[in-house]
Design a protein around this motif. Structure first.
Motif, PDB file in Angstrom:
ATOM      1  N   ARG A 165     -36.366 -15.103   1.817  1.00  0.00           N
ATOM      2  CA  ARG A 165     -36.829 -14.612   3.050  1.00  0.00           C
ATOM      3  C   ARG A 165     -35.659 -13.721   3.693  1.00  0.00           C
ATOM      4  O   ARG A 165     -35.554 -13.792   4.890  1.00  0.00           O
ATOM      5  N   GLY A 166     -34.964 -13.422   2.665  1.00  0.00           N
ATOM      6  CA  GLY A 166     -33.681 -12.533   3.468  1.00  0.00           C
ATOM      7  C   GLY A 166     -33.668 -11.044   3.826  1.00  0.00           C
ATOM      8  O   GLY A 166     -32.771 -10.646   4.404  1.00  0.00           O
ATOM      9  N   LEU A 167     -35.061 -10.571   3.645  1.00  0.00           N
ATOM     10  CA  LEU A 167     -35.113  -9.146   3.722  1.00  0.00           C
ATOM     11  C   LEU A 167     -36.161  -8.958   4.945  1.00  0.00           C
ATOM     12  O   LEU A 167     -36.880  -9.742   5.159  1.00  0.00           O
ATOM     13  N   ALA A 168     -36.001  -7.870   5.759  1.00  0.00           N
ATOM     14  CA  ALA A 168     -36.897  -7.581   6.807  1.00  0.00           C
ATOM     15  C   ALA A 168     -37.083  -5.865   6.889  1.00  0.00           C
ATOM     16  O   ALA A 168     -36.526  -5.442   6.146  1.00  0.00           O
ATOM     17  N   ALA A 169     -37.790  -5.450   7.896  1.00  0.00           N
ATOM     18  CA  ALA A 169     -38.320  -4.087   8.033  1.00  0.00           C
ATOM     19  C   ALA A 169     -38.790  -3.529   6.843  1.00  0.00           C
ATOM     20  O   ALA A 169     -38.018  -2.623   6.135  1.00  0.00           O
ATOM     21  N   ARG A 170     -39.744  -4.014   6.395  1.00  0.00           N
ATOM     22  CA  ARG A 170     -40.193  -3.768   5.071  1.00  0.00           C
ATOM     23  C   ARG A 170     -40.506  -2.216   4.781  1.00  0.00           C
ATOM     24  O   ARG A 170     -40.220  -1.704   3.775  1.00  0.00           O
ATOM     25  N   ASP A 171     -41.245  -1.762   5.786  1.00  0.00           N
ATOM     26  CA  ASP A 171     -41.593  -0.312   5.638  1.00  0.00           C
ATOM     27  C   ASP A 171     -40.361   0.435   5.466  1.00  0.00           C
ATOM     28  O   ASP A 171     -40.213   1.556   4.396  1.00  0.00           O
ATOM     29  N   GLU A 172     -39.347   0.293   6.112  1.00  0.00           N
ATOM     30  CA  GLU A 172     -37.982   1.172   6.209  1.00  0.00           C
ATOM     31  C   GLU A 172     -37.409   0.969   4.657  1.00  0.00           C
ATOM     32  O   GLU A 172     -36.807   1.890   3.979  1.00  0.00           O
ATOM     33  N   PHE A 173     -37.289  -0.403   4.247  1.00  0.00           N
ATOM     34  CA  PHE A 173     -36.762  -0.743   3.006  1.00  0.00           C
ATOM     35  C   PHE A 173     -37.527  -0.177   1.993  1.00  0.00           C
ATOM     36  O   PHE A 173     -36.818   0.417   0.857  1.00  0.00           O
ATOM     37  N   GLU A 174     -38.800  -0.305   1.960  1.00  0.00           N
ATOM     38  CA  GLU A 174     -39.726   0.377   1.057  1.00  0.00           C
ATOM     39  C   GLU A 174     -39.513   2.025   0.747  1.00  0.00           C
ATOM     40  O   GLU A 174     -39.492   2.506  -0.136  1.00  0.00           O
ATOM     41  N   GLU A 175     -39.264   2.566   1.898  1.00  0.00           N
ATOM     42  CA  GLU A 175     -39.146   4.051   1.962  1.00  0.00           C
ATOM     43  C   GLU A 175     -37.916   4.312   1.310  1.00  0.00           C
ATOM     44  O   GLU A 175     -37.802   5.328   0.544  1.00  0.00           O
ATOM     45  N   ALA A 176     -36.590   3.617   1.613  1.00  0.00           N
ATOM     46  CA  ALA A 176     -35.259   3.580   1.122  1.00  0.00           C
ATOM     47  C   ALA A 176     -35.474   3.823  -0.530  1.00  0.00           C
ATOM     48  O   ALA A 176     -34.961   4.556  -1.284  1.00  0.00           O
TER      49      ALA A 176
END
Length: 299
Positions: free
Chosen positions: A64-75
């Motif tokens: 669970r080391g990643l967050a801000a999923r929408d921004e991450f997926e967009e990038a």
């Protein structure tokens, strides 16, 4: 011609020469046969592993080391050559069926997971699973029951005429309507207990759970795991709504497929700092697997 004449003349007088030639032929034939069989096995194993995973997997070093999923997926989606992405969560746990047994929970978004992997080839449609289970109703022997489940499920998945499960069909298997239908059909006596809150979250289990009679369709499974933030035990209930068969024994005998949102809630991964759920990574599907420059460089 002279060389052939000399060779046959030499072989004709020495029996051991014939035996040597036969031994060499036998050894070479055995080697070629083994290489062919193992080559086919390795190729099929590679295909089986690739069909369960995406072209690329982007994940964190820590659970669970990643967050801000929408921004991450967009990038990730903006990288040249990337076709689609799907988030995932993973967690080890213990499920109770008579006694506690280890399991691996794979959280996925069914609508998007089937766009980046080929899991649709391995998930049974409700009518397919009903046909597999109905073919074993008259079998009392545990060995015969297990063999029948294995043979029938293998035949369904391997059928060249079978169309892989679509994203819409996968979404429906986790829907509240389907869960309530399964729950009412398989556990009508317990309907009152869950009337207020509805059926528990749905899970798809490996076919070996059915073959070994560890679980059955419509069964309510209690799963226990550890919250990574607090190190406190977390338990929850899930409803078996379907099954899959990948051919990978570990996955078919130990894995649960869970809806991403349900597993997020179960694991309590909401992060107040970013006001979003944390997750393990993204599966990425590429337009072309082998391209130059590689999308992996852009990622």
């Amino acid at each position: 011609m002279y060389r052939i004449f000399i060779a046959f003349r030499y072989l004709k007088k020495r029996t051991t020469a014939y035996l040597s030639v036969i031994a060499v032929m036998f050894g070479v034939g055995t080697l070629l046969t083994v290489l062919s069989i193992m080559g086919g096995y390795i190729t099929r194993l590679q295909e089986m592993i690739r069909e369960q995973e995406a072209d690329l997997v982007v994940r964190s070093y820590e659970p669970r080391g990643l967050a801000a999923r929408d921004e991450f997926e967009e990038a990730i989606s903006n990288v040249e050559g990337v076709r689609s992405t799907a988030p995932f969560l993973r967690s080890f746990g213990m499920y109770r069926s008579g006694r506690f047994n280890p399991c691996f929970m794979r959280g996925m978004d069914p609508a998007r997971e089937l766009e980046v992997t080929k899991l649709g080839r391995f998930i049974f449609r409700p009518e397919e699973l009903d046909g597999i289970l109905e073919s074993t109703e008259d079998l009392d022997s545990a060995e015969a029951f297990q063999r029948a489940i294995e043979d029938r499920s293998r035949a369904v998945v391997a059928s060249p005429e079978r169309i892989p499960l679509s994203s819409d069909e996968a979404v429906r298997m986790f829907s509240i309507d389907w869960r309530e239908k399964i729950f009412d059909r398989e556990n009508p006596e317990f309907r009152g207990e869950f009337l207020d809150r509805g059926a528990p979250g749905g899970i798809l289990v490996g076919i070996h759970f059915f073959a070994n009679r560890n679980l059955q369709l419509g069964e309510i499974v209690k799963v226990l795991t550890i919250n990574p933030k607090t190190n406190e035990p977390v338990d929850g209930q899930f409803l078996v709504v379907g099954a899959f068969k990948t051919g990978d024994y570990d996955m078919d005998s130990r894995s649960f497929l869970v809806h991403f949102d349900r597993l997020s809630s179960y694991l309590q991964v909401f992060d107040e700092k970013v006001n979003d759920d944390r997750f393990d990574g993204l599966r990425v599907s590429l337009c072309l697997l082998y391209t130059s420059p590689s999308p992996r460089d852009g990622l």
